[in-house]
Write a protein that holds these residues in place. Structure first.
Motif, short mmCIF file in Angstrom:
data_model
loop_
_atom_site.label_atom_id
_atom_site.label_comp_id
_atom_site.label_asym_id
_atom_site.label_seq_id
_atom_site.Cartn_x
_atom_site.Cartn_y
_atom_site.Cartn_z
N HIS A 4 0.86 -1.10 0.08
CA HIS A 4 0.14 -0.03 -0.03
C HIS A 4 0.84 1.23 0.10
N GLY A 5 2.34 1.06 0.12
CA GLY A 5 2.89 2.32 0.30
C GLY A 5 3.24 2.96 -1.03
N PRO A 6 3.84 4.40 -1.04
CA PRO A 6 3.87 4.84 -2.35
C PRO A 6 5.03 4.16 -3.03
N GLN A 7 5.07 4.68 -4.55
CA GLN A 7 6.12 4.12 -5.29
C GLN A 7 6.39 5.18 -6.13
N LEU A 8 7.54 5.14 -6.76
CA LEU A 8 8.18 5.94 -7.59
C LEU A 8 8.00 5.61 -9.15
N ILE A 9 7.66 6.37 -9.94
CA ILE A 9 7.68 5.89 -11.31
C ILE A 9 8.77 6.70 -12.08
N THR A 10 9.57 6.03 -12.88
CA THR A 10 10.68 6.80 -13.18
C THR A 10 11.58 5.91 -14.41
N TYR A 11 12.13 6.57 -15.14
CA TYR A 11 13.17 6.00 -16.06
C TYR A 11 14.67 5.99 -15.32
N ALA A 12 15.15 4.86 -15.36
CA ALA A 12 16.64 4.95 -14.79
C ALA A 12 17.49 5.95 -15.32
N ASP A 13 17.45 6.17 -16.54
CA ASP A 13 18.48 7.09 -17.14
C ASP A 13 18.14 8.44 -16.90
N ARG A 14 17.04 8.95 -16.86
CA ARG A 14 16.52 10.21 -16.79
C ARG A 14 16.59 10.69 -15.37
N LEU A 15 16.44 10.03 -14.63
CA LEU A 15 16.69 10.49 -13.19
C LEU A 15 18.04 10.39 -12.51
N GLY A 17 20.81 8.28 -14.11
CA GLY A 17 21.88 7.94 -14.92
C GLY A 17 21.70 6.32 -15.25
N ASP A 18 21.59 5.52 -14.17
CA ASP A 18 21.51 4.01 -14.61
C ASP A 18 20.97 3.23 -13.53
N LEU A 19 20.78 1.97 -13.36
CA LEU A 19 20.02 1.37 -12.27
C LEU A 19 20.71 1.24 -11.11
N ARG A 20 21.99 1.46 -10.91
CA ARG A 20 22.59 1.52 -9.68
C ARG A 20 22.70 2.75 -9.03
N GLY A 21 22.28 3.96 -9.94
CA GLY A 21 22.51 5.20 -9.26
C GLY A 21 21.03 5.39 -8.99
N VAL A 61 17.91 -6.72 -20.15
CA VAL A 61 18.25 -5.21 -19.40
C VAL A 61 19.43 -4.47 -20.46
N ASP A 62 18.93 -3.41 -20.72
CA ASP A 62 19.85 -2.84 -21.83
C ASP A 62 21.22 -2.48 -20.89
N PRO A 63 22.36 -2.94 -21.45
CA PRO A 63 23.54 -3.09 -20.62
C PRO A 63 24.18 -1.73 -20.27
N ARG A 64 23.50 -0.49 -21.13
CA ARG A 64 24.00 0.82 -20.62
C ARG A 64 23.28 1.19 -19.27
N LEU A 65 22.21 0.55 -18.78
CA LEU A 65 21.58 0.80 -17.67
C LEU A 65 21.95 -0.16 -16.53
#
Length: 492
Positions: A4-15, A17-21, A61-65
């Motif tokens: 029930h908690g909030p979720q963030l909607i995002t592109y990894a790269d646009r917020l 840079g990548d998944l680790r970021g 997974v796109d390897p760039r991400l």
């Protein structure tokens, strides 16, 4: 972990840079605000013709991400939602490239829809005029398949080729997608554009009985793998109510225009009417990677004779107010003014739609957070982003005004913005307070409203007035009930 908690909607790269970021951001400055993340398409190429919604390989997974290990790490301690793009694949996918080369001799040929696949006896003018499409024109693109010119079904763009869910080839493909996602740590699947899958002669090819059957099949696959399903459909509000009875979750796409109408026209009655009938098993949004939906509150050709939640003249007035509040920038990004035309939405950030009024903007978010459902917050909205006219000029794609690429410096600066701090305070309360696991009550009196949650001794209340944008959030704590957030906290 609760859902029930909030979720963030995002592109990894646009917020980030990548998944680790992205993981670093969620564990750092955004800690405590989000229980989950809707990870917008990260499949190769994530920067394709439709920002990842045209996958060439939906199982990678796109390897760039990053990698699947990065997705699984992101899922550690939080829910990850990802898209199953049910209706189409990239025209550059390996399967369709083989069909281009070999035509009907390709083993993948049955997977892709042509005009003749749906209308084997030919289509009349009436048949074609009946087909529902979210953009002007007919949903076909002339392509050469194995040396033969064909009309290929392309509901959205010529780069996105529709698949035929009547065939075993399509289900082999979709099952491989569901397997890849769920084994990669994804526990919520968003079915993108599923309403367009049930194409049948003699119908409008949208939300047909076949669509229901396909949805049920994917839901069953998801449940077998321990995942929930969110169905993404824009349409008349009664359709959402009906769909909600059959699936885990639906979007409350009516909420954004109703909140905007309330805050710009000082009129809470349409929102109050929706609160009486809306499904509780909903994902709530104000803004998404698409535009602000209008069809979701209006009358629809799909439901002739049934009124919408907002009268047509109120919808027209709302659209004009959005254009005025955005200084005309949304008008440049919407409808015939930009490519990737959409008939049912206004392309604008929610912050610009409210004229960058911090007080009303935070109030809009708080209303969303207090309405029952799973609140999802789009990354541009979280950071109080304005319309990106430079990106629109570069791409010509209307929805890109609300798809800004944030630099690390921009993120750091935005986190100090009063409207961002106010949203984060509300999000952290929504994520942690016991009251939100209890009972919801609401009341509207003229321009004033009260939304409240109670669970035992725990209580959280939002009182507000849409006439002047004032609000106060009260919540119980160890030292009794106190004000958590008020309009004075986000305005001078």
């Amino acid at each position: 972990m609760t859902f029930h908690g909030p979720q963030l909607i995002t592109y990894a790269d646009r917020l980030a840079g990548d998944l680790r970021g992205l993981r670093t951001l969620l564990d750092g400055p955004l800690a405590g605000a989000f229980d989950g993340v809707h990870l917008l398409p990260f499949y190769p190429p994530y920067d394709g013709a439709d920002a990842g919604f045209d996958p060439r390989d939906h199982t990678a997974v796109d390897p760039r991400l990053g990698s699947w290990d990065d997705v699984r790490a992101l899922a550690g301690g939080r829910t990850v939602m990802a898209d199953v793009i049910v209706n189409h694949v990239s025209a550059e996918s390996e399967r369709f490239r083989d069909v281009r080369e070999r035509g009907d001799d390709s083993p993948h040929a049955p997977m892709f829809l042509t005009l003749g696949a749906v209308f084997p006896d030919g289509a009349t003018e009436e048949d074609l005029a009946r087909v529902y499409r979210p953009r002007p024109g007919l949903p076909f693109t002339v392509m050469t398949l194995g040396g033969r010119r064909r009309l290929v079904w392309t509901t959205f763009t010529p780069d996105q080729v529709d698949i035929d869910l009547r065939t075993p080839q399509a289900w082999e493909y979709l099952t491989s997608v569901v397997d890849a996602l769920t084994s990669g740590g994804v526990t919520m699947l968003r079915l993108d554009a599923v309403g367009y899958t049930g194409k049948e002669a003699g119908t409008d090819c949208f939300m047909t009985p076949a669509t229901d059957a396909y949805t049920e099949r994917i839901v069953a696959q998801a449940h077998e793998r321990g995942a929930q399903v969110l169905v993404e459909v824009h349409g008349h509000h009664t359709q959402q109510i009906e769909i909600a009875r059959k699936v885990d979750l639906v979007y409350d796409f009516a909420l954004p225009p109703l909140v905007l109408h309330a805050l710009t026209a000082g009129d809470l009655e349409p929102l109050a009417g929706w609160l009486q009938i809306r499904p509780a098993n909903a994902v709530t949004v104000l803004d998404t990677h698409d535009g602000i939906g209008i069809v979701d509150v209006g009358p629809s050709d799909l439901r002739p004779g049934e009124p919408g939640l907002l009268a047509p003249e109120k919808i027209d007035a709302l659209v004009e107010r959005i254009h005025e509040n955005s200084g005309g920038t949304s008008r440049q990004a919407t409808g015939a003014a930009a490519s990737n035309l959409d008939l049912y939405q206004v392309n604008c950030t929610f912050y610009d739609a409210l004229a960058r009024d911090d007080r009303r903007y935070v109030l809009a978010r708080l209303i969303q957070l207090f309405v029952p459902g799973i609140p999802q917050v789009y990354y541009v909205g979280l950071l109080a982003g304005a319309n990106d006219m430079d990106l629109l000029a570069a791409t010509g794609v209307g929805r890109d005004v609300n798809r800004h690429h944030f630099t690390p410096e921009e993120v750091t600066a935005a986190l100090e913005h009063p409207a961002v701090r106010g949203q984060l305070a509300g999000l952290r309360l929504r994520s942690s307070h016991a009251a939100f696991g209890g009972t919801f009550e609401w009341d509207v009196d003229g321009t004033r409203g009260c939304l409240a949650w109670t669970a035992g001794e725990a209580r959280a209340t939002l009182t507000f007035d849409v006439a002047d944008g004032t609000f106060a959030v009260h919540a119980t704590g160890d030292d009794g009930e106190h004000v958590v957030l008020a309009h004075t906290d986000v305005t001078a």
